[in-house]
Design an enzyme around this catalytic site. Structure first.
Site, PDB file in Angstrom:
ATOM      1  N   CYS A 123     -62.555  10.284  14.416  1.00  0.00           N
ATOM      2  CA  CYS A 123     -62.586  11.725  14.212  1.00  0.00           C
ATOM      3  C   CYS A 123     -62.896  12.016  12.732  1.00  0.00           C
ATOM      4  O   CYS A 123     -63.939  11.591  12.233  1.00  0.00           O
ATOM      5  CB  CYS A 123     -61.267  12.329  14.683  1.00  0.00           C
ATOM      6  SG  CYS A 123     -61.167  14.118  14.646  1.00  0.00           S
ATOM      7  N   ASP A 172     -68.311  15.361  24.304  1.00  0.00           N
ATOM      8  CA  ASP A 172     -67.562  15.772  23.115  1.00  0.00           C
ATOM      9  C   ASP A 172     -67.950  17.193  22.716  1.00  0.00           C
ATOM     10  O   ASP A 172     -69.076  17.434  22.247  1.00  0.00           O
ATOM     11  CB  ASP A 172     -67.866  14.799  21.975  1.00  0.00           C
ATOM     12  CG  ASP A 172     -66.966  14.977  20.771  1.00  0.00           C
ATOM     13  OD1 ASP A 172     -66.464  16.097  20.568  1.00  0.00           O
ATOM     14  OD2 ASP A 172     -66.758  13.996  20.040  1.00  0.00           O
ATOM     15  N   HIS A 199     -64.245  13.666  23.185  1.00  0.00           N
ATOM     16  CA  HIS A 199     -63.774  13.400  21.828  1.00  0.00           C
ATOM     17  C   HIS A 199     -62.391  12.744  21.904  1.00  0.00           C
ATOM     18  O   HIS A 199     -61.557  13.118  22.721  1.00  0.00           O
ATOM     19  CB  HIS A 199     -63.674  14.715  21.048  1.00  0.00           C
ATOM     20  CG  HIS A 199     -63.434  14.540  19.600  1.00  0.00           C
ATOM     21  ND1 HIS A 199     -64.440  14.220  18.711  1.00  0.00           N
ATOM     22  CD2 HIS A 199     -62.304  14.635  18.852  1.00  0.00           C
ATOM     23  CE1 HIS A 199     -63.944  14.133  17.494  1.00  0.00           C
ATOM     24  NE2 HIS A 199     -62.646  14.376  17.550  1.00  0.00           N
TER      25      HIS A 199
END
Length: 230
Positions: A123, A172, A199
């Protein structure tokens, strides 16, 4: 398997890092870069996993420069909002900001392991991993996972100094697939892998966890690090 220690950046700033030691002599080292949730149980488990694979693993607390080096958040909406606020504050620091701490983690990993150093991040940590591959010294490989922001034109224009293996999910919502495709076109030297996943698919503490994608991505990352780190 691991414990926290204190590292010091070139400007004298001291910050905590979780360090996990392999059972035998390390075959190299991996710097593990946190998400917006701190060096929490999941990130420590990731570091422990790399240690179990034979690497010295170092996970620096990348919120330390705003006084939040001990943050360990969960994954509820309130946690996400809190972590995003910390990330925004760190991103607003004058250059080099947190990159100096990543450099200190790389240097510590190299000195302590006696081997080459790779970096992996998730991330926001994936974005920092990409920036590290392009701007820092002492790395041999980088593996960003769903790096939020790294497919933006300004980031895609950077040039990595080391081999990069980048993982993305095709579902995502934070990183649209067309931006991943544009990044891949702009970076023909980067290995880009796309998974049928959302994600955060690597994190088994999150609802978006995808065991199949996480397993394949880890297999690819370990093979990549075996090739370039040791």
């Amino acid at each position: 398997m691991g414990s926290f220690t204190t590292l010091t950046a070139a400007d004298g700033f001291a910050f905590p890092a979780y360090v996990a030691q392999p059972a035998g002599a390390p075959k190299g080292a991996i710097v593990v870069v946190q998400e917006i949730f701190g060096v929490n149980a999941h990130i420590r488990a990731v570091a422990d996993g790399y240690a179990a694979a034979g690497y010295l693993a170092v996970a620096p607390a990348t919120f330390a420069r705003i006084g939040k080096g001990d943050v360990q958040l969960g994954y509820a909406e309130a946690d996400m909002n809190e972590g995003f606020g910390y990330k925004t504050a760190v991103e607003a620091l004058p250059a080099p900001g947190v990159m100096a701490d990543l450099q200190a983690a790389i240097d510590h990993a190299a000195k302590t392991s006696g081997g080459k150093v790779g970096i992996v991040g998730y991330c926001w940590g994936g974005l920092l991993t990409w920036r590290a591959a392009c701007t820092l010294s002492g790395l041999s490989a980088a593996a960003p996972y769903y790096g939020g922001g790294m497919t933006a034109p300004a980031e895609a224009a950077r040039q990595p100094k080391v081999p990069v293996l980048a993982h993305f999910g095709d579902q995502d919502g934070w990183i649209p697939l067309d931006t991943v495709q544009a990044f891949e076109k702009a970076q023909p030297g980067v290995q880009v892998k796309v998974y049928a996943a959302n994600h955060g698919f690597n994190c088994d503490h999150r609802a978006s966890y995808n065991a199949e994608a996480a397993k394949l991505a880890l297999e690819r990352t370990l093979a990549f690090f075996a090739q370039h780190v040791g």
